[in-house]
Design a protein around this motif. Structure first.
Motif, PDB file in Angstrom:
ATOM      1  N   UNK A 171       3.657 -59.765  14.693  1.00 18.15           N
ATOM      2  CA  UNK A 171       4.499 -59.183  15.739  1.00 18.15           C
ATOM      3  C   UNK A 171       5.956 -59.421  15.391  1.00 18.15           C
ATOM      4  N   UNK A 172       6.741 -58.343  15.394  1.00 18.69           N
ATOM      5  CA  UNK A 172       8.191 -58.447  15.255  1.00 18.69           C
ATOM      6  C   UNK A 172       8.740 -58.674  16.657  1.00 18.69           C
ATOM      7  N   UNK A 173       9.186 -59.889  16.921  1.00 18.09           N
ATOM      8  CA  UNK A 173       9.610 -60.277  18.263  1.00 18.09           C
ATOM      9  C   UNK A 173      11.000 -59.748  18.598  1.00 18.09           C
ATOM     10  N   UNK A 174      11.138 -59.308  19.835  1.00 19.91           N
ATOM     11  CA  UNK A 174      12.459 -58.925  20.361  1.00 19.91           C
ATOM     12  C   UNK A 174      12.848 -59.820  21.532  1.00 19.91           C
ATOM     13  N   UNK A 175      11.900 -60.637  22.013  1.00 20.49           N
ATOM     14  CA  UNK A 175      12.180 -61.551  23.109  1.00 20.49           C
ATOM     15  C   UNK A 175      11.194 -62.687  23.192  1.00 20.49           C
ATOM     16  N   UNK A 176      11.699 -63.872  23.595  1.00 21.92           N
ATOM     17  CA  UNK A 176      10.875 -65.066  23.832  1.00 21.92           C
ATOM     18  C   UNK A 176      11.185 -65.603  25.217  1.00 21.92           C
TER      19      UNK A 176
END
Length: 180
Positions: A171-176
């Motif tokens: 997964x290419x994360x855009x938010x945590x």
């Protein structure tokens, strides 16, 4: 970019699937860089939990490249679940028990490695998470210790599936959103 994501995922999963040894160890030391968030996108750390989070194991069988996803889990899967000097870690389904969880006689020093679980179980319950630069490569930032990210931290990840082959998901994360 797909080759880079696949290679990165393979490296993380190889580390995650390494054999467990019962030796005393502390959680990997947090990063102490002066500007640890340099190179990370603005707004990566969310102020509120995103809606619609799914457990890793339940989501994996249905995911395909390009899907937008919200996953929730704990950071773990190996003795060192963060990739050194890269914005990458392994996210493990919350339903999978850590070593020693619920067993007071188990004195595992690294419960986040899930070494008590068979490899196939760990693979079915984990995903690789990475943060990319605008050029499409994993950011050269060690996430360990940054804004609550650490082994066993509960994290909700918002992102796009870079690759999914039924067993491995990246997964290419855009938010945590970190809850513990």
């Amino acid at each position: 970019m797909f080759k880079l994501a696949t290679t990165s995922a393979a490296l993380v999963l190889v580390a995650a699937m390494s054999a467990c040894e019962r030796k005393p160890a502390a959680a990997p030391a947090p990063t102490t860089a002066a500007a640890p968030s340099a190179g990370l996108p603005t707004g990566l750390f969310l102020a509120a939990a995103p809606e619609g989070a799914r457990e890793v194991a339940a989501a994996k069988p249905t995911l395909k490249s390009g899907d937008t996803v919200v996953l929730v889990g704990r950071i773990g899967g190996s003795e060192e679940p963060f990739v050194k000097d890269r914005a990458m870690f392994t996210l493990v389904d919350r339903g999978l028990k850590t070593c020693g969880e619920g067993d007071p006689d188990d004195s595992c020093e690294t419960p986040w490695d899930y070494c008590c679980e068979p490899r196939a179980t760990l693979t079915a319950n984990s995903a690789t998470v990475q943060v990319l630069t605008p050029e499409g490569a994993p950011a050269k930032v060690d996430l360990n210790g940054l804004k609550g990210l650490k082994p066993l931290a509960m994290v909700t990840v918002v992102g796009t599936v870079a690759s999914a082959d039924g067993q491995n998901v990246v997964v290419n994360a855009s938010g945590f959103y970190v809850t513990q």
